[in-house]
Design an enzyme around this catalytic site. Structure first.
Site, short mmCIF file in Angstrom:
data_model
loop_
_atom_site.label_atom_id
_atom_site.label_comp_id
_atom_site.label_asym_id
_atom_site.label_seq_id
_atom_site.Cartn_x
_atom_site.Cartn_y
_atom_site.Cartn_z
N HIS A 269 -82.28 -96.14 -56.99
CA HIS A 269 -82.35 -94.85 -55.96
C HIS A 269 -82.44 -95.32 -54.79
O HIS A 269 -82.98 -94.47 -53.75
CB HIS A 269 -83.54 -94.00 -56.54
CG HIS A 269 -83.21 -93.71 -58.01
ND1 HIS A 269 -84.34 -93.24 -58.92
CD2 HIS A 269 -82.15 -93.42 -58.54
CE1 HIS A 269 -83.76 -92.66 -59.82
NE2 HIS A 269 -82.57 -92.78 -59.93
N CYS B 8 -77.57 -90.71 -35.21
CA CYS B 8 -76.56 -92.07 -35.34
C CYS B 8 -76.13 -92.47 -33.90
O CYS B 8 -75.42 -91.83 -33.29
CB CYS B 8 -75.58 -92.12 -36.43
SG CYS B 8 -74.62 -93.39 -36.75
N GLY C 244 -94.14 -97.58 -66.36
CA GLY C 244 -94.59 -96.57 -65.36
C GLY C 244 -93.54 -95.61 -65.03
O GLY C 244 -93.53 -95.28 -63.90
N SER D 166 -92.00 -91.62 -66.26
CA SER D 166 -92.15 -90.64 -67.05
C SER D 166 -90.72 -90.36 -68.07
O SER D 166 -90.62 -89.59 -68.86
CB SER D 166 -92.38 -89.32 -66.48
OG SER D 166 -91.15 -89.10 -65.41
C1 BV8 Z 1 -76.84 -88.38 -60.56
C2 BV8 Z 1 -85.25 -91.32 -54.67
C3 BV8 Z 1 -74.65 -87.82 -60.95
C4 BV8 Z 1 -85.43 -90.20 -53.51
C5 BV8 Z 1 -85.14 -90.05 -56.72
C6 BV8 Z 1 -77.81 -85.91 -66.71
C7 BV8 Z 1 -77.09 -86.86 -66.27
C8 BV8 Z 1 -76.98 -87.38 -64.88
C9 BV8 Z 1 -77.57 -86.27 -63.93
C10 BV8 Z 1 -78.35 -85.31 -64.42
C11 BV8 Z 1 -78.53 -85.16 -65.71
N1 BV8 Z 1 -79.54 -84.08 -65.86
C12 BV8 Z 1 -79.95 -83.64 -64.88
C13 BV8 Z 1 -79.43 -84.35 -63.81
C14 BV8 Z 1 -79.48 -84.43 -62.36
C15 BV8 Z 1 -80.64 -85.06 -61.88
C16 BV8 Z 1 -81.75 -85.29 -62.57
O1 BV8 Z 1 -82.08 -86.06 -63.40
N2 BV8 Z 1 -82.91 -84.13 -62.40
C17 BV8 Z 1 -84.01 -84.18 -63.35
C18 BV8 Z 1 -85.16 -83.46 -62.42
C19 BV8 Z 1 -83.67 -83.33 -64.58
N3 BV8 Z 1 -80.34 -86.58 -61.61
C20 BV8 Z 1 -79.61 -86.89 -60.30
O2 BV8 Z 1 -79.27 -85.91 -59.66
C21 BV8 Z 1 -79.30 -88.35 -60.18
N4 BV8 Z 1 -77.91 -88.12 -59.60
O3 BV8 Z 1 -77.12 -88.54 -61.93
O4 BV8 Z 1 -75.61 -88.38 -60.37
C22 BV8 Z 1 -74.69 -86.18 -60.57
C23 BV8 Z 1 -73.96 -85.78 -59.45
C24 BV8 Z 1 -74.05 -84.59 -59.14
C25 BV8 Z 1 -74.53 -83.51 -59.95
C26 BV8 Z 1 -75.30 -83.92 -61.34
C27 BV8 Z 1 -75.27 -85.23 -61.50
C28 BV8 Z 1 -80.19 -88.79 -58.99
C29 BV8 Z 1 -81.54 -89.00 -59.49
C30 BV8 Z 1 -82.21 -89.93 -58.26
C31 BV8 Z 1 -82.93 -88.93 -57.47
N5 BV8 Z 1 -83.96 -89.71 -56.59
N6 BV8 Z 1 -85.74 -90.76 -56.01
C32 BV8 Z 1 -86.94 -90.27 -53.23
O5 BV8 Z 1 -87.68 -91.09 -53.85
O6 BV8 Z 1 -87.37 -89.42 -52.53
S1 BV8 Z 1 -85.96 -89.66 -58.31
C33 BV8 Z 1 -87.53 -89.91 -58.29
O7 BV8 Z 1 -88.14 -89.09 -59.11
C34 BV8 Z 1 -87.93 -91.38 -58.64
O8 BV8 Z 1 -86.85 -92.28 -57.79
C35 BV8 Z 1 -87.92 -91.39 -60.20
O9 BV8 Z 1 -86.69 -91.56 -60.49
C36 BV8 Z 1 -88.33 -89.99 -60.25
C37 BV8 Z 1 -89.79 -89.95 -60.68
O10 BV8 Z 1 -89.79 -90.69 -62.03
P1 BV8 Z 1 -90.93 -91.61 -62.17
O11 BV8 Z 1 -90.50 -92.92 -61.43
O12 BV8 Z 1 -90.97 -91.91 -63.54
O13 BV8 Z 1 -92.25 -90.94 -61.69
P2 BV8 Z 1 -93.21 -89.77 -62.39
O14 BV8 Z 1 -94.16 -89.46 -61.39
O15 BV8 Z 1 -92.12 -88.89 -62.79
O16 BV8 Z 1 -93.94 -90.68 -63.64
C38 BV8 Z 1 -94.62 -91.47 -63.27
C39 BV8 Z 1 -95.07 -92.26 -64.78
O17 BV8 Z 1 -95.95 -93.27 -64.57
C40 BV8 Z 1 -95.85 -91.26 -65.79
O18 BV8 Z 1 -95.22 -91.44 -66.86
C41 BV8 Z 1 -97.26 -91.85 -65.65
O19 BV8 Z 1 -98.06 -91.55 -66.90
C42 BV8 Z 1 -97.15 -93.17 -65.52
N7 BV8 Z 1 -98.20 -93.89 -64.63
C43 BV8 Z 1 -98.91 -93.52 -63.81
N8 BV8 Z 1 -100.01 -94.38 -63.72
C44 BV8 Z 1 -99.70 -95.48 -64.25
C45 BV8 Z 1 -98.60 -95.14 -65.13
N9 BV8 Z 1 -97.95 -96.09 -65.75
C46 BV8 Z 1 -98.54 -97.42 -65.93
N10 BV8 Z 1 -99.67 -97.54 -65.35
C47 BV8 Z 1 -99.94 -97.04 -64.22
N11 BV8 Z 1 -101.05 -97.18 -63.66
#
Ligand code: BV8
Length: 259
Positions: A125, A153, A193, A195
């Site tokens: 990402h 830019c 780490g 979700s």
């Molecule tokens: C795309 C950068 C094609 C920006 C981020 C199906 C297929 C394809 C796409 C989709 C699909 N369904 C939906 C989609 C669209 C979308 C998507 O997935 N939406 C979600 C909300 C349903 N995906 C996209 O748009 C992707 N593009 O597929 O292109 C396309 C094109 C056009 C239209 C459709 C598709 C692009 C996704 C990338 C987005 N950018 N980041 C920025 O940072 O500002 S995403 C961002 O959120 C992160 O990078 C990361 O990916 C995500 C957060 O997730 P996690 O890292 O898991 O963090 P989270 O807080 O959720 O969880 C933390 C975990 O850690 C927890 O489990 C917790 O228990 C644990 N934890 C906490 N502390 C600890 C720990 N574990 C261990 N030790 C600890 N101490």
């Protein structure tokens, strides 16, 4: 008597790591949590308490309010600038040094894996420390903090944006290709780490499992599970990963890998 942390690690999993041919890793915000970076599930603080990341990390949000989105990323860049890798990041550096083939796929944009010393890193990402222009993608290394917000830019005059992948944007083709190759070749896949809510990264562990790899899912929300080839551990990456390292390579014990 093994101490508590090494009992965290199912024996079969340690053996799989020690004898692994190709280890692929997917990390998420949770591996940086112990460095002090809030995860996406954590409520945002201060000025940003009323915003959801998924509402700001989109091209539409930037078009609608470029200043707001630019300032959110400036705030996050400042937050990341002051943190250091933790024991979880460092354990992955040690694993990379001990297995024949290794690839670290990260969803994180904080650059902490590289700062810890990981070499084979794919930023699925992008990286918040890198900036490009919105219209043409010109990479821009420095910009004036005073003046236009967002800055413009120097090559084409379009507003600057972080070089990250927003929701609705496709991941870089080379990153996707390297992820697909890792899934096809790995015999051990560690999802750490994360979700597993954001696609297409979220499907990688299931894809690896379907191709016959052993999979570990480590975060703070799964139920502990020992069902080879699937392992689940609910624990802190900064504690479990050093323990996994020492369980696989006992000579590591006392090497400070947990500090
Ligand atoms: C795309 C950068 C094609 C920006 C981020 C199906 C297929 C394809 C796409 C989709 C699909 N369904 C939906 C989609 C669209 C979308 C998507 O997935 N939406 C979600 C909300 C349903 N995906 C996209 O748009 C992707 N593009 O597929 O292109 C396309 C094109 C056009 C239209 C459709 C598709 C692009 C996704 C990338 C987005 N950018 N980041 C920025 O940072 O500002 S995403 C961002 O959120 C992160 O990078 C990361 O990916 C995500 C957060 O997730 P996690 O890292 O898991 O963090 P989270 O807080 O959720 O969880 C933390 C975990 O850690 C927890 O489990 C917790 O228990 C644990 N934890 C906490 N502390 C600890 C720990 N574990 C261990 N030790 C600890 N101490």
């Amino acid at each position: 008597m093994p101490d508590l942390e090494t009992t965290l690690i199912p024996p079969g999993l340690a053996e799989r790591l020690r004898t692994a041919r190709y280890v692929a890793v997917l990390t998420g915000a949770g591996i940086s949590a112990e460095s002090g970076i809030p995860t996406f599930r954590d409520p945002q603080s201060g000025l940003w308490a009323n915003y959801r990341p998924e509402d700001l990390a989109t091209p539409a949000a930037f078009r609608a309010n470029p200043r707001l989105v630019w300032e959110w990323y400036a705030w996050r860049r400042a937050a990341v600038a002051g943190v250091v890798p933790n024991a979880g990041h460092r354990a992955l550096v040690e694993i990379e040094a001990r297995v024949p083939h290794f690839l670290l796929l990260t969803q994180n944009v904080d650059g902490l894996h590289q700062a810890a010393g990981s070499h084979a890193v794919v930023e699925l990402h992008g990286n918040i420390r890198r900036v490009k222009c919105f219209d043409r993608g010109h990479a821009v290394a420095t910009w004036a903090e005073a003046g236009d917000v967002p800055p413009l830019c120097p090559l084409c005059g379009s507003p600057l944006r972080p070089a990250v992948v927003w929701f609705g944007e496709s991941l870089p083709a080379d990153a996707l290709a390297r992820a697909a190759d890792a899934i096809a070749r790995c015999d051990l896949f560690l999802a750490l780490g994360t979700s597993l809510r954001v696609e297409p990264a979220a499907s990688l562990p299931a894809d690896a499992l379907a191709r016959g790899a052993t999979v570990l899912i480590l975060n703070r929300e799964v139920a502990d599970r020992v069902a080879p080839p699937l392992y689940q551990i609910n624990g802190l990456a900064g504690t479990v990963l050093p323990a996994l390292l020492e369980a696989a390579w006992p000579e590591m014990a006392g090497s400070g890998s947990r500090s």
